[in-house]
Motif scaffolding. Structure first.
Motif, PDB file in Angstrom:
ATOM      1  N   LYS A  32     -39.249 -53.871 -79.095  1.00 41.83           N
ATOM      2  CA  LYS A  32     -39.064 -52.930 -77.982  1.00 41.83           C
ATOM      3  C   LYS A  32     -37.659 -53.043 -77.420  1.00 41.83           C
ATOM      4  N   VAL A  33     -37.233 -51.997 -76.754  1.00 39.83           N
ATOM      5  CA  VAL A  33     -35.952 -51.991 -76.052  1.00 39.83           C
ATOM      6  C   VAL A  33     -36.224 -51.542 -74.622  1.00 39.83           C
ATOM      7  N   ASP A  34     -35.862 -52.409 -73.677  1.00 37.41           N
ATOM      8  CA  ASP A  34     -36.063 -52.067 -72.260  1.00 37.41           C
ATOM      9  C   ASP A  34     -34.725 -51.804 -71.597  1.00 37.41           C
ATOM     10  N   HIS A  35     -34.698 -50.803 -70.750  1.00 38.04           N
ATOM     11  CA  HIS A  35     -33.499 -50.514 -69.961  1.00 38.04           C
ATOM     12  C   HIS A  35     -33.804 -50.769 -68.491  1.00 38.04           C
ATOM     13  N   TYR A  36     -33.058 -51.694 -67.888  1.00 40.25           N
ATOM     14  CA  TYR A  36     -33.274 -52.030 -66.472  1.00 40.25           C
ATOM     15  C   TYR A  36     -32.079 -51.597 -65.636  1.00 40.25           C
ATOM     16  N   ASP A  37     -32.346 -51.199 -64.410  1.00 41.92           N
ATOM     17  CA  ASP A  37     -31.278 -50.951 -63.451  1.00 41.92           C
ATOM     18  C   ASP A  37     -30.717 -52.310 -63.042  1.00 41.92           C
ATOM     19  N   ARG A  38     -29.398 -52.492 -63.215  1.00 43.64           N
ATOM     20  CA  ARG A  38     -28.803 -53.797 -62.934  1.00 43.64           C
ATOM     21  C   ARG A  38     -28.935 -54.199 -61.458  1.00 43.64           C
ATOM     22  N   VAL A  39     -28.959 -53.219 -60.574  1.00 42.72           N
ATOM     23  CA  VAL A  39     -28.993 -53.520 -59.141  1.00 42.72           C
ATOM     24  C   VAL A  39     -30.422 -53.788 -58.673  1.00 42.72           C
ATOM     25  N   THR A  40     -31.323 -52.899 -58.969  1.00 45.72           N
ATOM     26  CA  THR A  40     -32.685 -53.034 -58.437  1.00 45.72           C
ATOM     27  C   THR A  40     -33.616 -53.792 -59.371  1.00 45.72           C
ATOM     28  N   GLY A  41     -33.219 -53.907 -60.663  1.00 43.71           N
ATOM     29  CA  GLY A  41     -34.087 -54.586 -61.616  1.00 43.71           C
ATOM     30  C   GLY A  41     -35.247 -53.727 -62.063  1.00 43.71           C
ATOM     31  N   ARG A  42     -35.241 -52.459 -61.677  1.00 45.27           N
ATOM     32  CA  ARG A  42     -36.341 -51.563 -62.022  1.00 45.27           C
ATOM     33  C   ARG A  42     -36.272 -51.177 -63.487  1.00 45.27           C
ATOM     34  N   LEU A  43     -37.423 -51.132 -64.151  1.00 45.33           N
ATOM     35  CA  LEU A  43     -37.476 -50.690 -65.546  1.00 45.33           C
ATOM     36  C   LEU A  43     -37.294 -49.174 -65.583  1.00 45.33           C
ATOM     37  N   LEU A  44     -36.200 -48.734 -66.237  1.00 40.37           N
ATOM     38  CA  LEU A  44     -35.905 -47.309 -66.276  1.00 40.37           C
ATOM     39  C   LEU A  44     -36.536 -46.626 -67.486  1.00 40.37           C
ATOM     40  N   HIS A  45     -36.541 -47.375 -68.590  1.00 41.14           N
ATOM     41  CA  HIS A  45     -37.058 -46.761 -69.812  1.00 41.14           C
ATOM     42  C   HIS A  45     -37.449 -47.848 -70.801  1.00 41.14           C
ATOM     43  N   ARG A  46     -38.503 -47.593 -71.519  1.00 40.80           N
ATOM     44  CA  ARG A  46     -38.894 -48.548 -72.558  1.00 40.80           C
ATOM     45  C   ARG A  46     -39.125 -47.799 -73.857  1.00 40.80           C
ATOM     46  N   TYR A  47     -38.496 -48.314 -74.923  1.00 38.56           N
ATOM     47  CA  TYR A  47     -38.826 -47.807 -76.254  1.00 38.56           C
ATOM     48  C   TYR A  47     -39.606 -48.909 -76.956  1.00 38.56           C
ATOM     49  N   THR A  48     -40.750 -48.582 -77.493  1.00 42.09           N
ATOM     50  CA  THR A  48     -41.498 -49.586 -78.238  1.00 42.09           C
ATOM     51  C   THR A  48     -41.958 -49.000 -79.569  1.00 42.09           C
ATOM     52  N   THR A  49     -42.029 -49.865 -80.555  1.00 45.27           N
ATOM     53  CA  THR A  49     -42.470 -49.399 -81.874  1.00 45.27           C
ATOM     54  C   THR A  49     -43.992 -49.234 -81.904  1.00 45.27           C
ATOM     55  N   ARG A  50     -44.654 -49.623 -80.805  1.00 44.52           N
ATOM     56  CA  ARG A  50     -46.116 -49.559 -80.804  1.00 44.52           C
ATOM     57  C   ARG A  50     -46.612 -48.132 -81.029  1.00 44.52           C
ATOM     58  N   THR A  51     -45.820 -47.171 -80.551  1.00 44.69           N
ATOM     59  CA  THR A  51     -46.254 -45.772 -80.700  1.00 44.69           C
ATOM     60  C   THR A  51     -45.733 -45.139 -81.991  1.00 44.69           C
ATOM     61  N   GLU A  52     -44.959 -45.912 -82.772  1.00 46.71           N
ATOM     62  CA  GLU A  52     -44.448 -45.381 -84.039  1.00 46.71           C
ATOM     63  C   GLU A  52     -45.536 -45.468 -85.118  1.00 46.71           C
ATOM     64  N   PRO A  53     -45.412 -44.696 -86.176  1.00 45.97           N
ATOM     65  CA  PRO A  53     -46.387 -44.797 -87.268  1.00 45.97           C
ATOM     66  C   PRO A  53     -46.477 -46.231 -87.787  1.00 45.97           C
ATOM     67  N   ASP A  54     -47.678 -46.760 -87.916  1.00 39.84           N
ATOM     68  CA  ASP A  54     -47.952 -48.137 -88.355  1.00 39.84           C
ATOM     69  C   ASP A  54     -47.350 -49.175 -87.399  1.00 39.84           C
ATOM     70  N   GLY A  55     -46.888 -48.734 -86.223  1.00 37.79           N
ATOM     71  CA  GLY A  55     -46.335 -49.665 -85.234  1.00 37.79           C
ATOM     72  C   GLY A  55     -45.015 -50.292 -85.623  1.00 37.79           C
ATOM     73  N   VAL A  56     -44.281 -49.643 -86.522  1.00 40.98           N
ATOM     74  CA  VAL A  56     -42.991 -50.215 -86.927  1.00 40.98           C
ATOM     75  C   VAL A  56     -41.904 -49.146 -86.992  1.00 40.98           C
ATOM     76  N   LEU A  57     -40.663 -49.632 -86.887  1.00 42.41           N
ATOM     77  CA  LEU A  57     -39.507 -48.777 -87.093  1.00 42.41           C
ATOM     78  C   LEU A  57     -38.959 -49.112 -88.484  1.00 42.41           C
ATOM     79  N   ARG A  58     -38.650 -48.092 -89.255  1.00 48.46           N
ATOM     80  CA  ARG A  58     -38.139 -48.332 -90.614  1.00 48.46           C
ATOM     81  C   ARG A  58     -36.637 -48.132 -90.652  1.00 48.46           C
ATOM     82  N   LEU A  59     -35.934 -49.132 -91.177  1.00 55.19           N
ATOM     83  CA  LEU A  59     -34.472 -49.062 -91.283  1.00 55.19           C
ATOM     84  C   LEU A  59     -34.052 -49.195 -92.744  1.00 55.19           C
ATOM     85  N   PRO A  60     -32.918 -48.578 -93.112  1.00 55.75           N
ATOM     86  CA  PRO A  60     -32.498 -48.666 -94.518  1.00 55.75           C
ATOM     87  C   PRO A  60     -32.133 -50.098 -94.917  1.00 55.75           C
ATOM     88  N   CYS A  61     -32.365 -50.443 -96.192  1.00 58.83           N
ATOM     89  CA  CYS A  61     -32.126 -51.816 -96.658  1.00 58.83           C
ATOM     90  C   CYS A  61     -30.639 -52.109 -96.845  1.00 58.83           C
TER      91      CYS A  61
END
Ligand SMILES: [Zn+2]
Ligand SMILES: [Zn+2]
Ligand SMILES: [Zn+2]
Length: 450
Positions: A32-61
């Motif tokens: 997963k990749v989380d984006h936090y506001d540096r000042v407030t510490g609030r979670l602004l956005h989360r990307y997770t592979t959990r919602t991707e097909p088979d729960g993974v991200l595929r990258l070239p070899c």
């Protein structure tokens, strides 16, 4: 295949496959990749592979080996082409004035380790391989003559007339020493240039830079040759011109000298005497010009072609060999098998341990890099990859997958874990169908046809 086609996230899966450029053995990552506001510490956005097909991200070899993944090897080949070409014509951060710098295309060859079957041509006509009227008979009873006009795909090409006479030891030791020979060649070249300019070697860099880009090519007989672009620049690289005395003729002279004098020694071991290895007598030196016989494009294409080939074309394997393996199960041609066996045999000798011949048996003893460039030659593979990744990132931002945050105000925390590699048999077929018309493939076919 049917399950994949019918799955609700098929489109997302297909998009991932597109993003890998048709990679045959993509790396799977979970995370997963989380984006936090540096000042407030609030979670602004989360990307997770959990919602991707088979729960993974595929990258070239990202392999450079065409035998493992044609799509990634094609990307590597194209990148190499542009890197080599930029060093000759300018572009990608190299000034255009580089075209006026003395530049040579040099091929350093391996010496002979015995007579091999070869295809010879003269004026478009194929000649007999190795015709000898009064051919000698070798100690193994074989006639040292071959009158066959070998076809291009004759599997005997590169194989010895007598395998029992052939110097397999010399062949694999040469491959093992080739990187050292190259280094000594480059050092000697600089020394000779300094001498020609009447400059102390340690001061040479204040006057001149010799830049290289080289690739290793396996000959059919299983030894490596080096093809190199060698260019003279001013101090600090291509942005400055070389001094007036550093002409193409001076460079040619230095190359001839260095190729002739350098050597590498294998010390005596067991009952074997020490052996001195040098480059083969055949030395090809040609100036690269924009319009002449040998153009920048031809050179870049030539070098890029070899950059994705390893020793497989000799008929060996594209992965490491376990010394305990039974080589008979690999279905190798006799010549490749003998070269590998020799690596394994020499690899067990204590005095030769530094050459790590057993680990590099599948490469027939060569453990160097296939494609290298000196620091000032031009842009690096990393530069090109970074540019491509930035492009892909911009793409993500416009498609809304990665929010566009200011890095000063947003903290990004990533967590990634390796979750496997490759495709299922069904996915592989689908992936091939999806990516068959992609530019990398189309480009490859065009290049081959020309
Ligand atoms: Zn790949
Ligand atoms: Zn022959
Ligand atoms: Zn013989």
């Amino acid at each position: 295949m049917i399950a994949r086609l019918n799955s609700p996230d098929y489109d997302r899966w297909a998009a991932q496959i597109h993003r890998t450029g048709g990679c045959r053995q993509p790396i799977h990552l979970r995370g997963k990749v989380d984006h936090y506001d540096r000042v407030t510490g609030r979670l602004l956005h989360r990307y997770t592979t959990r919602t991707e097909p088979d729960g993974v991200l595929r990258l070239p070899c990202k392999t450079r080996r065409a035998s493992r993944c044609p799509a990634c090897a094609e990307v590597y080949r194209t990148d190499t082409y542009h890197l080599i070409r930029a060093g000759v014509t300018g572009g990608k951060g190299v000034p255009d004035t580089v075209t006026s710098h003395p530049t040579l295309f040099v091929t350093l060859t391996a010496p002979s380790f015995g007579t091999v079957h070869a295809r010879r041509e003269k004026g478009g006509k194929v000649l007999p391989c190795h015709p000898r009227r009064d051919a000698e008979i070798c100690p193994h009873g074989r006639t040292m003559s071959c009158t066959t006009k070998h076809s291009l795909d004759d599997p005997r090409l590169g194989e010895p007339l007598c395998p029992d006479c052939y110097d397999y030891t010399g062949s694999v030791l040469f491959n093992a020493l080739a990187p050292l020979l190259w280094k000594r060649f480059a050092d000697s070249l600089r020394r000779h240039l300094a001498k020609l300019g009447g400059i102390a070697l340690k001061d040479l860099r204040h006057h001149l830079t010799a830049s290289f880009a080289k690739v290793a090519e396996y000959q059919r007989r299983g030894v490596v040759h080096f093809h190199a672009v060698i260019r003279l620049d001013g101090p600090g690289g291509p942005t400055a011109p070389p001094p007036a005395w550093a002409t193409a003729d001076a460079l040619t002279q230095a190359v001839q000298h260095a190729a002739r004098v350098v050597s590498a020694l294998v010390p005596a071991y067991d009952d074997q005497p020490a052996r001195l290895f040098k480059w083969g007598i055949q030395l090809d030196i040609r100036p690269i010009t924009l319009t002449g016989d040998l153009t920048d494009q031809a050179v870049a294409g030539y070098i890029a072609k070899y950059a994705t080939k390893a020793a497989e074309c000799v008929g060996t394997l594209d992965r490491r060999i376990n010394p305990l393996d039974n080589l008979d199960t690999y279905n190798l041609r006799d010549h490749a098998k003998r070269l590998i066996t020799e690596c394994l045999r020499l690899g067990a000798i204590e005095d030769l341990a530094d050459l790590r011949l057993a680990q590099w048996a599948h490469m027939l003893g060569f453990r160097g890099h296939f494609s290298t460039r000196s620091r000032h030659y031009g842009p690096t593979l990393g530069d090109l990859r970074a540019a491509r990744e930035q492009h892909a990132r911009d793409d993500d931002i416009t498609t809304g997958r990665l929010p566009l945050f200011d890095e000063d105000t947003v903290l990004t925390v990533s967590e990634w874990a390796y979750a496997g590699k490759g495709h299922s048999a069904g996915d592989l077929l689908l992936a091939a169908a999806i990516t068959a018309s992609m530019p990398a493939y189309a480009h490859g076919h065009r290049e081959e046809a020309s």
